[in-house]
Design a protein around this motif. Sequence first.
Motif, PDB file in Angstrom:
ATOM      1  N   GLY A  19      12.732 -52.961 -12.787  1.00 21.46           N
ATOM      2  CA  GLY A  19      13.411 -52.835 -14.075  1.00 21.46           C
ATOM      3  C   GLY A  19      13.185 -51.485 -14.711  1.00 21.46           C
ATOM      4  N   ILE A  20      11.931 -50.997 -14.653  1.00 16.77           N
ATOM      5  CA  ILE A  20      11.618 -49.692 -15.245  1.00 16.77           C
ATOM      6  C   ILE A  20      12.309 -48.570 -14.477  1.00 16.77           C
ATOM      7  N   ILE A  21      12.249 -48.636 -13.147  1.00 19.37           N
ATOM      8  CA  ILE A  21      12.896 -47.602 -12.329  1.00 19.37           C
ATOM      9  C   ILE A  21      14.408 -47.622 -12.546  1.00 19.37           C
ATOM     10  N   TYR A  30      22.483 -43.278 -11.964  1.00 16.47           N
ATOM     11  CA  TYR A  30      22.086 -43.783 -10.658  1.00 16.47           C
ATOM     12  C   TYR A  30      21.551 -45.186 -10.845  1.00 16.47           C
ATOM     13  N   ASN A  31      21.387 -45.912  -9.738  1.00 12.23           N
ATOM     14  CA  ASN A  31      20.820 -47.244  -9.818  1.00 12.23           C
ATOM     15  C   ASN A  31      20.229 -47.630  -8.477  1.00 12.23           C
ATOM     16  N   ILE A  32      19.318 -48.566  -8.511  1.00 17.60           N
ATOM     17  CA  ILE A  32      18.766 -49.130  -7.292  1.00 17.60           C
ATOM     18  C   ILE A  32      19.857 -49.994  -6.666  1.00 17.60           C
ATOM     19  N   ARG A  33      20.040 -49.888  -5.369  1.00 20.73           N
ATOM     20  CA  ARG A  33      21.127 -50.614  -4.703  1.00 20.73           C
ATOM     21  C   ARG A  33      21.025 -52.121  -4.932  1.00 20.73           C
ATOM     22  N   LEU A  34      19.812 -52.631  -4.951  1.00 19.93           N
ATOM     23  CA  LEU A  34      19.601 -54.065  -5.156  1.00 19.93           C
ATOM     24  C   LEU A  34      20.021 -54.500  -6.560  1.00 19.93           C
ATOM     25  N   LEU A  35      19.965 -53.572  -7.512  1.00 22.59           N
ATOM     26  CA  LEU A  35      20.310 -53.894  -8.895  1.00 22.59           C
ATOM     27  C   LEU A  35      21.632 -53.274  -9.341  1.00 22.59           C
ATOM     28  N   ALA A  36      22.493 -52.948  -8.427  1.00 22.64           N
ATOM     29  CA  ALA A  36      23.772 -52.323  -8.775  1.00 22.64           C
ATOM     30  C   ALA A  36      24.686 -53.275  -9.547  1.00 22.64           C
ATOM     31  N   TRP A  47      21.673 -53.215 -19.727  1.00 21.88           N
ATOM     32  CA  TRP A  47      20.392 -52.927 -20.387  1.00 21.88           C
ATOM     33  C   TRP A  47      19.637 -54.221 -20.702  1.00 21.88           C
ATOM     34  N   VAL A  48      20.372 -55.254 -21.091  1.00 19.10           N
ATOM     35  CA  VAL A  48      19.732 -56.544 -21.365  1.00 19.10           C
ATOM     36  C   VAL A  48      19.070 -57.092 -20.105  1.00 19.10           C
ATOM     37  N   VAL A  49      19.760 -57.012 -18.976  1.00 16.51           N
ATOM     38  CA  VAL A  49      19.208 -57.507 -17.715  1.00 16.51           C
ATOM     39  C   VAL A  49      17.974 -56.689 -17.326  1.00 16.51           C
ATOM     40  N   ARG A  50      18.023 -55.384 -17.500  1.00 12.77           N
ATOM     41  CA  ARG A  50      16.860 -54.541 -17.172  1.00 12.77           C
ATOM     42  C   ARG A  50      15.655 -54.899 -18.038  1.00 12.77           C
ATOM     43  N   ILE A  54      11.954 -56.515 -16.887  1.00 15.93           N
ATOM     44  CA  ILE A  54      10.651 -55.965 -17.262  1.00 15.93           C
ATOM     45  C   ILE A  54       9.800 -57.021 -17.958  1.00 15.93           C
ATOM     46  N   LEU A  55      10.382 -57.738 -18.917  1.00 18.62           N
ATOM     47  CA  LEU A  55       9.627 -58.754 -19.650  1.00 18.62           C
ATOM     48  C   LEU A  55       9.225 -59.926 -18.753  1.00 18.62           C
ATOM     49  N   GLY A  56      10.165 -60.393 -17.928  1.00 16.49           N
ATOM     50  CA  GLY A  56       9.854 -61.503 -17.024  1.00 16.49           C
ATOM     51  C   GLY A  56       8.831 -61.124 -15.974  1.00 16.49           C
ATOM     52  N   GLY A  57       8.981 -59.938 -15.402  1.00 19.18           N
ATOM     53  CA  GLY A  57       8.020 -59.470 -14.410  1.00 19.18           C
ATOM     54  C   GLY A  57       6.650 -59.254 -15.013  1.00 19.18           C
TER      55      GLY A  57
END
Length: 70
Positions: A19-21, A30-36, A47-50, A54-57
């Motif tokens: 989430g932070i990355i 840019y984005n992580i492919r898994l989180l595209a 932004w809400v999902v990110r 972070i909060l859930g992790g």
Amino acid sequence: MENIKPKLGQAGLVLAAMGIISMLLSIFNYNIRLLAWVDMWGTGMGWVVRILLILGGGALFFLFGRDSEE
């Protein structure tokens, strides 16, 4: 059940790190492919999902990632 607690803590740490990355990379478009998929519903929802990642992790890490002193 004791073997799964450290794994949940590690998974939480990975989720929070992703989430932070993802948050840092999205500033530069840019984005992580898994989180595209997080920006599929718009930038605001992305932004809400990110933030939820972070909060859930972080919650998983703090609940299960620390050694219990029993």
